[in-house]
Write a protein that holds these residues in place. Structure first.
Motif, PDB file in Angstrom:
ATOM      1  N   LEU A   4     -24.832 -27.304   3.251  1.00 41.05           N
ATOM      2  CA  LEU A   4     -24.802 -27.180   4.710  1.00 41.05           C
ATOM      3  C   LEU A   4     -23.741 -26.166   5.145  1.00 41.05           C
ATOM      4  N   VAL A   5     -22.559 -26.214   4.520  1.00 45.04           N
ATOM      5  CA  VAL A   5     -21.496 -25.259   4.821  1.00 45.04           C
ATOM      6  C   VAL A   5     -21.935 -23.835   4.477  1.00 45.04           C
ATOM      7  N   VAL A   6     -22.612 -23.671   3.349  1.00 42.83           N
ATOM      8  CA  VAL A   6     -23.112 -22.350   2.923  1.00 42.83           C
ATOM      9  C   VAL A   6     -24.057 -21.769   3.957  1.00 42.83           C
ATOM     10  N   VAL A   7     -24.980 -22.583   4.436  1.00 43.12           N
ATOM     11  CA  VAL A   7     -25.964 -22.117   5.422  1.00 43.12           C
ATOM     12  C   VAL A   7     -25.275 -21.694   6.716  1.00 43.12           C
ATOM     13  N   LEU A   8     -24.329 -22.505   7.199  1.00 40.20           N
ATOM     14  CA  LEU A   8     -23.620 -22.189   8.443  1.00 40.20           C
ATOM     15  C   LEU A   8     -22.830 -20.885   8.321  1.00 40.20           C
ATOM     16  N   PHE A   9     -22.083 -20.745   7.236  1.00 39.80           N
ATOM     17  CA  PHE A   9     -21.211 -19.580   7.083  1.00 39.80           C
ATOM     18  C   PHE A   9     -22.001 -18.312   6.803  1.00 39.80           C
ATOM     19  N   PHE A  10     -22.829 -18.328   5.767  1.00 39.95           N
ATOM     20  CA  PHE A  10     -23.550 -17.118   5.376  1.00 39.95           C
ATOM     21  C   PHE A  10     -24.591 -16.714   6.416  1.00 39.95           C
ATOM     22  N   GLY A  11     -25.199 -17.700   7.079  1.00 45.48           N
ATOM     23  CA  GLY A  11     -26.205 -17.373   8.083  1.00 45.48           C
ATOM     24  C   GLY A  11     -25.632 -16.566   9.230  1.00 45.48           C
ATOM     25  N   SER A  12     -24.549 -17.059   9.838  1.00 48.80           N
ATOM     26  CA  SER A  12     -23.954 -16.368  10.983  1.00 48.80           C
ATOM     27  C   SER A  12     -23.262 -15.069  10.570  1.00 48.80           C
ATOM     28  N   ALA A  13     -22.572 -15.067   9.411  1.00 42.21           N
ATOM     29  CA  ALA A  13     -21.866 -13.858   8.963  1.00 42.21           C
ATOM     30  C   ALA A  13     -22.850 -12.745   8.604  1.00 42.21           C
ATOM     31  N   SER A  14     -23.958 -13.093   7.955  1.00 39.34           N
ATOM     32  CA  SER A  14     -24.938 -12.083   7.561  1.00 39.34           C
ATOM     33  C   SER A  14     -25.585 -11.430   8.775  1.00 39.34           C
ATOM     34  N   ILE A  15     -25.881 -12.232   9.794  1.00 40.11           N
ATOM     35  CA  ILE A  15     -26.477 -11.675  11.014  1.00 40.11           C
ATOM     36  C   ILE A  15     -25.506 -10.697  11.676  1.00 40.11           C
ATOM     37  N   THR A  16     -24.218 -11.024  11.642  1.00 38.40           N
ATOM     38  CA  THR A  16     -23.210 -10.175  12.271  1.00 38.40           C
ATOM     39  C   THR A  16     -23.093  -8.823  11.591  1.00 38.40           C
ATOM     40  N   TYR A  17     -23.029  -8.797  10.258  1.00 40.64           N
ATOM     41  CA  TYR A  17     -22.685  -7.567   9.541  1.00 40.64           C
ATOM     42  C   TYR A  17     -23.885  -6.816   8.969  1.00 40.64           C
TER      43      TYR A  17
END
Length: 315
Positions: A253-266
């Protein structure tokens, strides 16, 4: 009129030497409310993560590789959020949003470095779960204390040289369009918008580094959880499958939250960037996830809950 609306243009020969972090200045009527909200969030993050660090050190039942990495992850969350949130609070309290070029570069470096550390550490934690579930008999041998310390050190230090280089590359540019950063911290996309001339090479380098530090660890995490999923499905009992899945569901769940939002940003195209969207996504992966991570790991983990109860009873 707010102080940030007065001058904010410290310029030498049309070259910006001081920035203004606009932050949440578009909401002048709720500055006090935002200050209170962010203060509470910061206290929750500090208390939650410090509690996890303390119980993993004091409780012998948690002296396992999984909780060793969880303690490092909690330490990282405190460092990560402390790069941005105290600065936001000072700006809200004083209404002074100016920041020097050196301070901005320093903030960007530590933000990028801790972000890279989080990507690596999440990948290491998924590897730990992979070994524990897919090779349980070899787990104590593979995840021995020496290897755990090496993996943790590699996670903390792996991004240092690259992020020094990337920060230097970004701040070697000249900034002459404006000195107002439409963000609440010094991040790459809003700063590149202020640069003079063509920034194509720098944008490509940002994508390359994002792939190296975000996409590659994410693919390793996917590979680990694919193996974990197949192994769990082959377990003979429903109770065994539930227990195995519960040990890694919080991490997933932590992986999805972090990588999902960070990937969209960069990783999304430049023309798709908007200041409002960037702020929301940045709040999500820099502050909101750091607030929920201790809750996710504690509420979904029986060992952590039991250790917390013992700690509270003792104190």
């Amino acid at each position: 009129m707010l102080r940030n609306c007065k001058i904010w243009a410290t310029v030498s020969e049309n070259i910006v030497v001081r920035f203004v972090l606009l932050g949440f200045s578009e909401f002048p009527n709720i500055q006090g409310f935002l200050s209170g909200v962010f203060s509470i969030i910061y206290m929750v993050i500090l208390i939650g993560n410090f509690l996890i660090i303390i119980i993993t050190r004091l409780d012998p039942a948690l002296h396992k590789p999984m909780y060793f990495f969880l303690a490092h992850f909690s330490s990282l969350e405190i460092c990560y959020v402390s790069v941005t949130l105290p600065r936001i609070l000072v700006s809200l309290w004083t209404q002074d949003r100016s920041i020097s070029l050196l301070s901005c570069a320093t903030q960007m470096y530590f933000f990028l470095m801790f972000g890279a550390t989080e990507c690596f550490l999440l990948a290491v934690m998924s590897y730990d779960r992979y070994v524990a579930i897919c090779n349980p008999l070899h787990y104590p041998l593979v995840m021995n204390p020496k290897k755990c310390h090496h993996l943790a050190a590699g996670s903390w230090l792996g991004g240092v040289p690259v992020q020094i280089g990337q920060t230097w590359q970004i701040f070697s540019l000249h900034f002459c369009h404006s000195n107002q950063i439409n963000h609440f911290f010094c991040d790459i996309p809003p700063i590149l918008k202020l640069a003079c001339g063509d920034t194509f090479v720098h944008e490509v380098s940002v994508y390359v580094v994002a792939v190296l530090f975000a996409v590659v660890p994410f693919m390793l995490i996917l590979a680990s959880y694919s193996k974990i999923g197949l192994t769990i499905l082959r377990l003979p009992t429903a109770q065994g499958r539930t227990k195995a899945f519960s040990t890694c569901s919080s991490h997933l769940l932590v992986v999805v939250l972090f990588f999902g939002s960070a990937s969209i940003t960069y990783l999304r195209p430049k023309f798709n960037h908007s200041a409002g969207t960037d702020k929301v996504l940045s709040l999500l992966y820099t502050i909101v996830t750091s607030m929920f991570n201790p809750m996710i790991y504690s509420l979904r983990n029986r060992d952590v809950i039991a250790s917390l109860k013992r700690f509270i009873l003792k104190t």
